[in-house]
Design a protein around this motif. Structure first.
Motif, PDB file in Angstrom:
ATOM      1  N   ALA A   2      77.445  74.088 -23.518  1.00  0.00           N
ATOM      2  CA  ALA A   2      77.260  75.258 -22.655  1.00  0.00           C
ATOM      3  C   ALA A   2      77.711  76.529 -23.365  1.00  0.00           C
ATOM      4  CB  ALA A   2      78.036  75.093 -21.353  1.00  0.00           C
ATOM      5  N   GLY A   3      76.892  77.569 -23.228  1.00  0.00           N
ATOM      6  CA  GLY A   3      77.227  78.865 -23.817  1.00  0.00           C
ATOM      7  C   GLY A   3      77.050  78.940 -25.319  1.00  0.00           C
ATOM      8  N   ALA A   4      76.321  77.992 -25.896  1.00  0.00           N
ATOM      9  CA  ALA A   4      76.226  77.910 -27.354  1.00  0.00           C
ATOM     10  C   ALA A   4      75.279  78.946 -27.948  1.00  0.00           C
ATOM     11  CB  ALA A   4      75.764  76.508 -27.760  1.00  0.00           C
ATOM     12  N   THR A   5      75.553  79.289 -29.204  1.00  0.00           N
ATOM     13  CA  THR A   5      74.592  79.976 -30.060  1.00  0.00           C
ATOM     14  C   THR A   5      74.141  78.985 -31.119  1.00  0.00           C
ATOM     15  OG1 THR A   5      76.322  80.809 -31.542  1.00  0.00           O
ATOM     16  CG2 THR A   5      75.661  82.225 -29.688  1.00  0.00           C
ATOM     17  N   VAL A   6      72.956  79.204 -31.671  1.00  0.00           N
ATOM     18  CA  VAL A   6      72.378  78.260 -32.625  1.00  0.00           C
ATOM     19  C   VAL A   6      71.921  79.006 -33.871  1.00  0.00           C
ATOM     20  CG1 VAL A   6      70.558  76.548 -33.033  1.00  0.00           C
ATOM     21  CG2 VAL A   6      71.593  76.768 -30.756  1.00  0.00           C
ATOM     22  N   THR A   7      72.262  78.474 -35.032  1.00  0.00           N
ATOM     23  CA  THR A   7      71.719  78.994 -36.288  1.00  0.00           C
ATOM     24  C   THR A   7      71.100  77.851 -37.074  1.00  0.00           C
ATOM     25  OG1 THR A   7      73.817  78.728 -37.480  1.00  0.00           O
ATOM     26  CG2 THR A   7      73.395  80.871 -36.427  1.00  0.00           C
ATOM     27  N   ILE A   8      70.054  78.177 -37.809  1.00  0.00           N
ATOM     28  CA  ILE A   8      69.419  77.217 -38.705  1.00  0.00           C
ATOM     29  C   ILE A   8      69.406  77.844 -40.092  1.00  0.00           C
ATOM     30  CG2 ILE A   8      67.327  75.896 -39.230  1.00  0.00           C
ATOM     31  CD1 ILE A   8      66.647  75.980 -36.258  1.00  0.00           C
ATOM     32  N   ASP A   9      70.082  77.184 -41.019  1.00  0.00           N
ATOM     33  CA  ASP A   9      70.230  77.720 -42.371  1.00  0.00           C
ATOM     34  C   ASP A   9      70.856  79.115 -42.313  1.00  0.00           C
ATOM     35  OD1 ASP A   9      70.075  77.564 -45.143  1.00  0.00           O
ATOM     36  OD2 ASP A   9      68.088  78.488 -45.214  1.00  0.00           O
ATOM     37  N   GLY A  10      71.776  79.312 -41.363  1.00  0.00           N
ATOM     38  CA  GLY A  10      72.492  80.571 -41.253  1.00  0.00           C
ATOM     39  C   GLY A  10      71.762  81.668 -40.512  1.00  0.00           C
ATOM     40  N   LYS A  11      70.546  81.392 -40.034  1.00  0.00           N
ATOM     41  CA  LYS A  11      69.764  82.399 -39.313  1.00  0.00           C
ATOM     42  C   LYS A  11      69.737  82.055 -37.827  1.00  0.00           C
ATOM     43  CE  LYS A  11      66.850  82.971 -43.394  1.00  0.00           C
ATOM     44  NZ  LYS A  11      65.495  82.777 -43.963  1.00  0.00           N
ATOM     45  N   ALA A  12      69.909  83.087 -37.001  1.00  0.00           N
ATOM     46  CA  ALA A  12      70.030  82.870 -35.565  1.00  0.00           C
ATOM     47  C   ALA A  12      68.713  82.420 -34.946  1.00  0.00           C
ATOM     48  CB  ALA A  12      70.517  84.136 -34.875  1.00  0.00           C
ATOM     49  N   ALA A  13      68.797  81.348 -34.159  1.00  0.00           N
ATOM     50  CA  ALA A  13      67.656  80.942 -33.341  1.00  0.00           C
ATOM     51  C   ALA A  13      67.554  81.894 -32.150  1.00  0.00           C
ATOM     52  CB  ALA A  13      67.836  79.508 -32.867  1.00  0.00           C
ATOM     53  N   THR A  14      66.371  81.955 -31.559  1.00  0.00           N
ATOM     54  CA  THR A  14      66.149  82.858 -30.427  1.00  0.00           C
ATOM     55  C   THR A  14      65.819  82.052 -29.174  1.00  0.00           C
ATOM     56  OG1 THR A  14      63.814  83.077 -31.028  1.00  0.00           O
ATOM     57  CG2 THR A  14      65.343  84.725 -31.903  1.00  0.00           C
TER      58      THR A  14
END
Length: 460
Positions: free
Chosen positions: A244-256
């Motif tokens: 809950a409340g997470a942010t996500v990055t893939i290879d250091g780039k923010a997912a949207t």
């Protein structure tokens, strides 16, 4: 006449049975009082005691709550038998000796107040010796959550906070810096859940119920789908715990487009480079990393299975291409033909197709000006910038038509047909600059909605 310690008293008023008067100056201690008349002298040994004026050296503690009841100690001299007032209100005396007084403060109003000690020897005043402190209040705690291991620096806003101590779930916070209006502190380690924050000063205590939540470290169980095109835009689902409340990055780039519950995250991948990349989920509880959790592919379809073969559906050039044997040959970069499988009289050639692969290839060689308005375009040679030599136009799908011509007319996945898949791909290119005219179907120098309209017309 009257003498006290051998010195005459003054302002005498005398009757047969009594005398009143004023004592002379004397030294501390008990003194004889003598009365002399024409009939003789009478003496009362030690009948009058000279008492030294009291003095106040200190008052401790120097502050307490408005409601009173603070036990204070007044140190000084000549304090025996003293009475005490604070801001003019009588304190409750517990004990009073020559050197100290124990008392309890009365109720008062906020601020520093004078302490006055009075004995038969006189009065002593200690200005502003005791401060009445209002009860603290808590308006907010920020941030309101952090990891179980503690160490989160929080800011507590409120009033009357100077000198405060802080506890979270009954455990003392550290590195506390308190002013009247704010406190900075580091939370201790704790257990999962919302906990009370308590601020305590000499004025009292304030509690903010459930003001800080300890959050467990997130975990990642899976990422699906696990691959997608390098242009991004793939909708992925991340399963796990404490998300809950997470942010996500893939290879250091923010997912949207991130939407997170405790056990599920839905997000859209950013653009990336070809290869396996780490997926990182971050919450107030910490960070979870899924190494090689998502793979970027050069294919627009993300390397997913395509139609064709035994499916009965038309083959797509983004994954497999049906070509006749005499249409094969070496690829544009001079490599050997791709591996093939036989399907009856046709052969299936495995090759990454589409605009992304094409643009990768032209970084190796210069495509130059390929004519796309005549039937001879496929066979026309172009000149490489360095060295100067004639080369054939790039034809990755080996269908006899220059790939640049296919891409310029809207066949962005190089499957030989302008269709709905190309419209989807073109929408991803909207807003970017056209390279070699690819995607700019109306020739106005930009890729926009007008180009999509042209493509849909061709498709229709």
């Amino acid at each position: 006449s009257v003498k006290v310690g051998g010195v005459a008293a003054t302002a005498l008023v005398i009757s047969a049975t009594s005398i009143s008067g004023k004592t002379p100056i004397g030294a501390a201690g008990a003194r004889d009082v003598s009365v002399t008349t024409a009939g003789g002298t009478a003496t009362k040994a030690g009948a009058f005691v000279y008492v030294a004026s009291p003095t106040i050296a200190s008052v401790s503690p120097s502050s307490g709550p408005l409601g009173g009841g603070t036990a204070i100690t007044i140190a000084g001299a000549n304090l025996a038998g003293a009475k005490v007032t604070i801001d003019g209100v009588a304190a409750t005396i517990v004990t009073a000796t020559a050197g100290s007084i124990s008392a309890k403060t009365p109720a008062g109003t906020a601020g520093a107040k004078s302490v006055v000690v009075t004995t038969v020897g006189g009065s002593a005043t200690k200005t502003g010796a005791f401060t009445y402190v209002p009860v603290p209040t808590i308006a907010s705690v920020s941030p309101s959550s952090g990891p179980l291991v503690g160490g989160t620096t929080i800011t507590i806003m409120g009033a009357n906070l100077a000198g405060a101590a802080v506890t979270v779930d009954g455990k003392a916070a550290t590195s506390v810096v308190a002013t009247a209006l704010s406190i900075s502190a580091k939370v201790p380690a704790g257990t999962a859940g919302a906990k009370n924050v308590v601020v305590t000063t000499v004025g009292g205590s304030a509690t903010k119920t459930g003001a800080f939540t300890y959050v467990p470290v997130p975990t990642i169980a899976g990422v699906s789908p696990s691959s997608g095109p390098m242009m991004g835009g793939t909708s992925i689902t991340i399963t796990g715990t404490n998300l809950a409340g997470a942010t996500v990055t893939i290879d250091g780039k923010a997912a949207t487009g991130v939407s997170a519950t405790a056990s599920l995250i839905i997000a859209t991948t950013p653009a990336g480079t070809v290869g396996s990349k780490s997926v990182v989920v971050a919450t107030a509880g910490g960070v979870a990393t899924r190494a090689n959790g998502f793979t970027y592919t050069s294919s627009f379809t993300g390397g997913m299975p395509v139609a064709g073969g035994d499916s009965g559906a038309p083959a797509r050039g983004t994954g497999f291409e049906h070509v006749w044997a005499d249409h094969r040959g070496s690829d544009a970069a001079g490599a050997a033909p791709a591996a093939t499988d036989v399907e009856g009289e046709a052969q299936v050639i495995e090759a990454p197709m589409g605009v992304q692969r094409y643009l990768q290839v032209i970084t190796i060689r210069s495509e130059g000006d390929v004519p796309c308005d005549t039937a001879s375009a496929a066979g026309a040679s172009v000149v490489d910038a360095t060295p100067q030599e004639a080369v054939d136009p790039i034809d990755l799908d080996q269908n006899g038509e220059a790939d640049l011509c296919q891409l310029r007319r809207g066949d962005l996945d190089l499957n030989g047909t302008v269709d709905q898949d190309d419209a989807t791909l073109l929408m991803h290119l909207v807003g970017s600059d056209p390279v070699l005219g690819i995607g700019d179907l109306d020739g106005d120098g930009s890729i926009d909605s007008a180009d999509i309209a042209v493509l849909l017309t061709d498709f229709a």
